[in-house]
Write a protein that holds these residues in place. Sequence first.
Motif, PDB file in Angstrom:
ATOM      1  N   GLN A 815      -1.773   7.683   5.366  1.00  0.00           N
ATOM      2  CA  GLN A 815      -3.125   7.119   5.274  1.00  0.00           C
ATOM      3  C   GLN A 815      -3.792   7.055   6.639  1.00  0.00           C
ATOM      4  O   GLN A 815      -4.998   7.117   6.741  1.00  0.00           O
ATOM      5  CB  GLN A 815      -3.081   5.739   4.599  1.00  0.00           C
ATOM      6  N   ARG A 820      -7.412   9.617   1.634  1.00  0.00           N
ATOM      7  CA  ARG A 820      -7.866   8.507   0.782  1.00  0.00           C
ATOM      8  C   ARG A 820      -6.796   8.090  -0.220  1.00  0.00           C
ATOM      9  O   ARG A 820      -6.575   6.905  -0.452  1.00  0.00           O
ATOM     10  CB  ARG A 820      -9.140   8.944   0.056  1.00  0.00           C
ATOM     11  N   HIS A 824      -5.165   4.317  -0.490  1.00  0.00           N
ATOM     12  CA  HIS A 824      -5.162   3.497  -1.702  1.00  0.00           C
ATOM     13  C   HIS A 824      -3.732   3.174  -2.135  1.00  0.00           C
ATOM     14  O   HIS A 824      -3.446   2.060  -2.578  1.00  0.00           O
ATOM     15  CB  HIS A 824      -5.901   4.215  -2.835  1.00  0.00           C
ATOM     16  N   TRP A 828      -2.149  -0.477  -2.724  1.00  0.00           N
ATOM     17  CA  TRP A 828      -1.515  -0.898  -3.982  1.00  0.00           C
ATOM     18  C   TRP A 828      -0.143  -1.533  -3.729  1.00  0.00           C
ATOM     19  O   TRP A 828       0.207  -2.542  -4.352  1.00  0.00           O
ATOM     20  CB  TRP A 828      -1.385   0.285  -4.927  1.00  0.00           C
ATOM     21  N   LEU A 857      -8.998  -0.917   1.434  1.00  0.00           N
ATOM     22  CA  LEU A 857      -9.913  -0.418   0.409  1.00  0.00           C
ATOM     23  C   LEU A 857     -11.354  -0.383   0.906  1.00  0.00           C
ATOM     24  O   LEU A 857     -12.116   0.541   0.589  1.00  0.00           O
ATOM     25  CB  LEU A 857      -9.804  -1.284  -0.846  1.00  0.00           C
ATOM     26  N   LEU A 860     -11.753   2.810   3.113  1.00  0.00           N
ATOM     27  CA  LEU A 860     -11.159   4.050   2.608  1.00  0.00           C
ATOM     28  C   LEU A 860     -11.823   5.270   3.234  1.00  0.00           C
ATOM     29  O   LEU A 860     -13.053   5.337   3.302  1.00  0.00           O
ATOM     30  CB  LEU A 860     -11.300   4.133   1.088  1.00  0.00           C
ATOM     31  N   LEU A 867     -15.994   2.850  -4.921  1.00  0.00           N
ATOM     32  CA  LEU A 867     -14.582   2.942  -5.261  1.00  0.00           C
ATOM     33  C   LEU A 867     -14.405   3.527  -6.658  1.00  0.00           C
ATOM     34  O   LEU A 867     -15.206   3.302  -7.553  1.00  0.00           O
ATOM     35  CB  LEU A 867     -13.936   1.554  -5.227  1.00  0.00           C
ATOM     36  N   GLU A 871      -9.022   2.340  -7.899  1.00  0.00           N
ATOM     37  CA  GLU A 871      -9.243   1.617  -6.649  1.00  0.00           C
ATOM     38  C   GLU A 871      -9.906   0.260  -6.899  1.00  0.00           C
ATOM     39  O   GLU A 871      -9.608  -0.730  -6.224  1.00  0.00           O
ATOM     40  CB  GLU A 871     -10.089   2.473  -5.710  1.00  0.00           C
ATOM     41  N   THR A 874      -7.230  -2.284  -7.957  1.00  0.00           N
ATOM     42  CA  THR A 874      -6.489  -2.763  -6.790  1.00  0.00           C
ATOM     43  C   THR A 874      -7.325  -3.763  -6.000  1.00  0.00           C
ATOM     44  O   THR A 874      -6.833  -4.806  -5.559  1.00  0.00           O
ATOM     45  CB  THR A 874      -6.095  -1.577  -5.889  1.00  0.00           C
TER      46      THR A 874
END
Length: 941
Positions: A815, A820, A824, A828, A857, A860, A867, A871, A874
């Motif tokens: 990440q 992306r 995510h 999570w 988030l 992102l 989102l 997403e 989350t």
Amino acid sequence: MSMESRNDGSTALDDAIAAWFDSVKSGTTPDREEFLSRYPDVSSEVRRFLANYDSFRERVATPESGRPKSSNSQPEGQSTASFATAVSIAGTRASIDSVTTSARFRELKLFKKGGLGELYRANDESLHRETVVKFVGDVSAADPELLNQFRIEAEITGRLDHPGVVPVYGIGEDWNGKPFYVMRLVKGRELTQAIHDYHSARTADPRGAEARRQLLTLLEHLISVCKTVAYAHDVGIIHCDIKPANIMVGKYGETFVLDWGLAVAFERTATFVANEPTMRVRSGSDSSVSGTRGGTYGYISPEQLSPDMPIVPVCDVYSLGATLYEILTGVPPFNGRDQRVADQIRSGQFSPPRTVLNTIPRRLEAICLKAMSLMPTGRYSTAKLLARDLTNWMRDDELLAAPDRWFHRIGRMARRHLAIAVATVLTTVVIASAAAWTMHQSEKNRYVGQQNELVQSSLNTSLDTFEDLCRPVANGEMNNLGVFRSFADKINAFTTDYLEKFEQNPMMLPHTGRVYELRATISRVLSSDTTKALKYYQQAEKSYQAQLSISDESLAAELRGRLAHLQLNQGLLHIQHEDYDQAEKILLDARESMESLRKQPHQSANLGRDLAEVYHSLGEVNLDREVDVAARDQALQVSQDFFERSAELRKGLLQTAARSDRRSLQRDLARSHGYLGDLYLAQGLVAKAEKSYKESKGLREELYRENRMDPESRFQFARGLGNFGVLERNFRGNLDHAVEVLTQAEELQSGLAKEFSEWEKIHLDLARTQSSLAEVYLWQAIDHSDQAAKDQAAKYVDLSRKAAETAGKIYGPRQRSGDRQSAHGLAWTRVTLAALEQLEGRSEQVRPLAEEARELLINLPGREHALGRSELITFAIACSLLGDVKASYNALNDAADRGENTVVRFEKHGQAGLRALATDPTFGSKFSELCRRVTLSLKSD
């Protein structure tokens, strides 16, 4: 009746039955009415027990035998009503202390005789299931040593806690002190029969797919046996009688090791000291559990025939090797009826497998011979190592039994990546030919035509091979493999060399467009530089257009096909970078061109496949891109039409395809069905989704079984399993089945991740699977939150934590590079861990994890718009964990408006991460209404 009163009644009934048997064993039978008066609360149950007791005694051979008639006086299959006894789950004590009565096991039917006793089928009236009851035989009952051996078998079978050992439901004695035990009825067949079926198939079609499939299945069963035996060794028990007749294969592929009557205990060395306690069998001596050396000629190790040699775990390894011998050849390594068999075993005089059947692979023979080495030190030191070598053979990896030399490693790479091996040779030929032609062009003009023809032919063949190799890689399959990266550098070097020497040469114009296209494909795979790849595609298009104006009709048709293929690749490039609008525009143009070309007499050989891929890609575009709520249903319907058209085309191509093309077409069709499953779920059509996933999984499993050493087949099969796991988790709520299939997927993906550390996609798939497992374990911990199941809940909490932490470690580095999906994924794992901390009451740990998730988030990378649905979920959980219930509800409501319909997740997280929202005075009712709305969005199909 309450549970408490039922338990009290059971205890009183147990006391009554135990008192009756104590009286019978002491020779003083009490007056029945007086006896019944002692237990007024359970008098009717005691009276029923006494009636069963009388009924049984009438059916036994003699009143004092206390067990069903032997086969000498009772035909096989004849039933008795029941047997009067009590069963002790705790052990093999002579006293009666169980809750199981004579009424529990009924309709006994003799179906098999063993060395120590006889096996009966019986109906368990208490739990309404069919069981097996094994009684000690008359001969064994009269021999103290054999009687002790029977007790040992019962105790060891009951105490070995492993899926490969048949579960024992109870151990006990009849009223004359003769032992028996009750175990699960395994519905299946002995490995002996499976071996016979394999050799029948092999004889009918020696090189057929069915024979190979059966061989691989047999090896899988043997690997399972090795793991069961390894567990027994880790707790200090040696089986001593491994053979195909003592291995049972269940109807659904389960593998069980039976008959532990000859088991021997040993003092574990450092090799076997694991996280398992040493099993101390109460019935056995210190040095040997049974006190008896035994085994079966044909499979017994030489040490077991020599009283002066110790019995050690490699004795079982020898027997496992002998079982492998029978799998490979169809016969045991020794003839047990030969009078000289004992001497032959001691001296190792058996025919090597390939002298019995010369089609046996040499490396499999090497595994067998190592396991059956005459000297114990020459064998695999543990059953685990034998299992590992068998697994490595199936994967075409290096073996302990046959270490690689340099040419083995090259051969293996060629088998796994045939296109790479061929293309490498062709590259050398092409460049050498081109260089020779360039050097001699000015000096030998009379040979120019011949030289040019040679170069043209070689270059065509090489480029065809390059394209066949790069086509699946460019579609996202097996990209970032180390072996491909190094080869990609060679392709780039070749294209650079070609363009420097031949780009301006009019005679080489037919190939220049293909070289640019190849260069664009490599750029797509190895970098995210969309601009550079598009530039190469435009150069290729320019070259094809220039050639089109001077070509005959046949070549012109091929060039139009290539131009359409260029459009497809550009569309795929835009999908890769989530530029869905531009992708759709280009792909619709490609579809129009290809549909027009299909009507013309001359067309490219790959036109059908390209058109199917265009329809599939258009389906992806309409499924994945975010659209307004009002346009969502229409987009999904359009996507469905495209996917169904793609699947229809691929089915037709598969029916007429040459054998060499079938695997790739099967893989493409599996992708179509997999995406159709995703689409149906998005529409709330769960039954249709399940059907499509089954189609996809079936195709992927067939590819996997045909070539288990192929990484791509393992990768795709794991994906098919993952689809089912998510379906069971999110829509069916079947958590046990979700765990089963997700665990199987994780095992495959973990193996691939170790083998191919540079393969980015497999690491991300593994992280997704582990995240899914973490979520399922979290839900199971919630379901087991009552005090009675506290230990089980703690187990699931621990499993969930480990899975989430492992996934987080994989997502973390990725990440940070701007991906992306990985960002995510990491978010999570953080909300899962935060929900676990909340479940365990550690509130101080919840906020930092939830804040990290929300921050990930909010920031992102990638797309600029809102989102996505998953997403948003989350984000909603993170907000709820932080106490911001309004933001949490708004995010969930937005997700539902966009088509989120995984109601099980909403409801389960209402007890975990979304607890603050679900219990809020203001928003709790809104959350309940939202769950109801999401449930109604699931349609009947």
